[in-house]
Design a protein around this motif. Structure first.
Motif, PDB file in Angstrom:
ATOM      1  N   ALA A 259       0.833  -1.208   0.000  1.00 46.66           N
ATOM      2  CA  ALA A 259       0.000   0.000   0.000  1.00 46.66           C
ATOM      3  C   ALA A 259       0.869   1.260   0.000  1.00 46.66           C
ATOM      4  O   ALA A 259       0.577   2.233  -0.709  1.00 46.66           O
ATOM      5  CB  ALA A 259      -0.927  -0.012   1.211  1.00 46.66           C
ATOM      6  N   GLN A 260       1.924   1.241   0.782  1.00 48.53           N
ATOM      7  CA  GLN A 260       2.825   2.393   0.817  1.00 48.53           C
ATOM      8  C   GLN A 260       3.510   2.596  -0.521  1.00 48.53           C
ATOM      9  O   GLN A 260       3.664   3.734  -0.991  1.00 48.53           O
ATOM     10  CB  GLN A 260       3.866   2.196   1.928  1.00 48.53           C
ATOM     11  N   GLU A 261       3.901   1.510  -1.168  1.00 50.98           N
ATOM     12  CA  GLU A 261       4.557   1.579  -2.472  1.00 50.98           C
ATOM     13  C   GLU A 261       3.634   2.191  -3.517  1.00 50.98           C
ATOM     14  O   GLU A 261       4.073   2.982  -4.374  1.00 50.98           O
ATOM     15  CB  GLU A 261       4.979   0.172  -2.900  1.00 50.98           C
ATOM     16  N   MET A 262       2.341   1.842  -3.442  1.00 46.57           N
ATOM     17  CA  MET A 262       1.380   2.320  -4.439  1.00 46.57           C
ATOM     18  C   MET A 262       0.597   3.537  -3.959  1.00 46.57           C
ATOM     19  O   MET A 262      -0.327   3.977  -4.630  1.00 46.57           O
ATOM     20  CB  MET A 262       0.424   1.178  -4.806  1.00 46.57           C
ATOM     21  N   LYS A 263       0.999   4.074  -2.788  1.00 46.09           N
ATOM     22  CA  LYS A 263       0.382   5.276  -2.223  1.00 46.09           C
ATOM     23  C   LYS A 263      -1.137   5.099  -2.023  1.00 46.09           C
ATOM     24  O   LYS A 263      -1.941   5.968  -2.363  1.00 46.09           O
ATOM     25  CB  LYS A 263       0.669   6.497  -3.101  1.00 46.09           C
ATOM     26  N   ILE A 264      -1.498   3.950  -1.476  1.00 49.14           N
ATOM     27  CA  ILE A 264      -2.886   3.677  -1.093  1.00 49.14           C
ATOM     28  C   ILE A 264      -3.041   4.005   0.382  1.00 49.14           C
ATOM     29  O   ILE A 264      -2.195   3.630   1.205  1.00 49.14           O
ATOM     30  CB  ILE A 264      -3.240   2.196  -1.362  1.00 49.14           C
TER      31      ILE A 264
END
Length: 310
Positions: free
Chosen positions: A228-233
């Motif tokens: 989620a952090q990688e994809m800015k979710i």
């Protein structure tokens, strides 16, 4: 060529098999022995090689293909082979795939099935997380066992178990429209994905250091957070909190390793279908080795109960 499953109690056994487990131990009489588990496509059977030397331990290691001769017996309610003779075979002269238990569905067919399944996860955030993690652990997911022992403990068992659960999730969601189908399927896809890190090996499956220290539930939750952090979710969104809850609660009880008990309808259903699929696999595996009209060996994962084969 006869298989392990072909032999009944009291039969003389003569077959080719692969050594799945090999432990060099010391008996109470002070002599060493090898505790072995033999495997072929049909199943497994344990046996003890008495008065074993270190040379024998090196010779009969995990992955060795052997000619096994002995007698099928029962010890403490479970089948075993009393070994009369054991000889090694040249692995270059045999088809190794004939000795290793694999999922009953081909890998490519399972891969294709999951591509269609992803389309059913209609929530954007859940879909992206599932696809991201399946891509990251693709090869491990389709080759790993689902457990060291008990249920789906064979090559490809993790993918097969997950696919079986998704199929159950689809049917149950169709029966009960109040269930969020996308959430249940996303949870089913991810619930055991941490086992790609928790377990290692495709023949002699062992727990990794991370697996022993953290467990697959904690591992997959951390992977969801990192994805989620990688994809800015937004991890604080209700959708993401619910998805994390699905995997964190899927063992159902705190004493079974879940840090939270299910607090969503979909989380309770996920736990139920996980238990159902694992139970069916364990019972079926035991009944495969049982004669009609007899009770199976006692199954540790089923509260040490035996089941009748009608």
């Amino acid at each position: 060529m006869p298989k392990i499953i072909d032999y009944k109690n009291g039969d003389q056994m003569s077959l080719e098999a692969i050594i799945k487990k090999s432990d060099y131990r010391l008996a109470k009489n002070g002599k060493n022995f090898l505790s072995l588990v033999f495997e072929d496509k049909s199943g497994q059977i344990p046996g003890k090689f008495w008065d074993a030397s270190e040379e024998d331990a090196n010779k009969y290691h995990v992955g060795t293909v052997v000619q096994l001769d002995g007698k099928r017996d029962i010890y403490q309610g479970k089948p075993q082979v009393i070994i009369n003779h054991l000889g090694t075979l040249d692995s270059n002269t045999v088809d190794m795939s004939q000795f290793i238990q694999t999922a009953p569905i081909k890998r490519q067919d399972m891969e294709n099935a999951f591509e269609d399944i992803f389309l059913e996860i209609t929530n954007g955030a859940w879909n992206r997380i599932v696809r991201y993690l399946f891509k990251k652990y693709h090869d491990q997911f389709f080759t790993s066992a689902a457990a060291k022992v008990n249920h789906h403990d064979f090559q490809g068992g993790l993918a097969y178990h997950t696919l079986s659960m998704v199929r159950l999730a689809e049917k149950i969601s169709d029966q009960y429209p109040q269930i969020d189908k996308a959430l249940l399927i996303a949870g089913a896809c991810l619930h055991d994905l941490g086992k790609t890190i928790e377990l290692s090996g495709t023949l002699d499956v062992e727990y990794t250091f991370e697996g022993n220290m953290l467990g697959h539930i904690t591992i997959i939750d951390e992977e969801i957070v990192k994805a989620a952090q990688e994809m800015k979710i937004d991890l604080d969104s209700e959708d993401m909190v619910m998805l994390r809850h699905m995997v964190l609660s899927h063992h159902g009880l705190l004493e079974y390793g879940s840090p939270e008990r299910p607090k969503l309808l979909e989380a309770e259903v996920l736990h139920d279908i996980d238990v159902l699929d694992a139970s069916i696999n364990m019972i079926s595996k035991a009944l495969d080795k049982t004669e009609e009209g007899k009770f199976s060996e006692r199954i540790f994962g089923m509260d040490n109960r035996a089941f009748y084969k009608h």
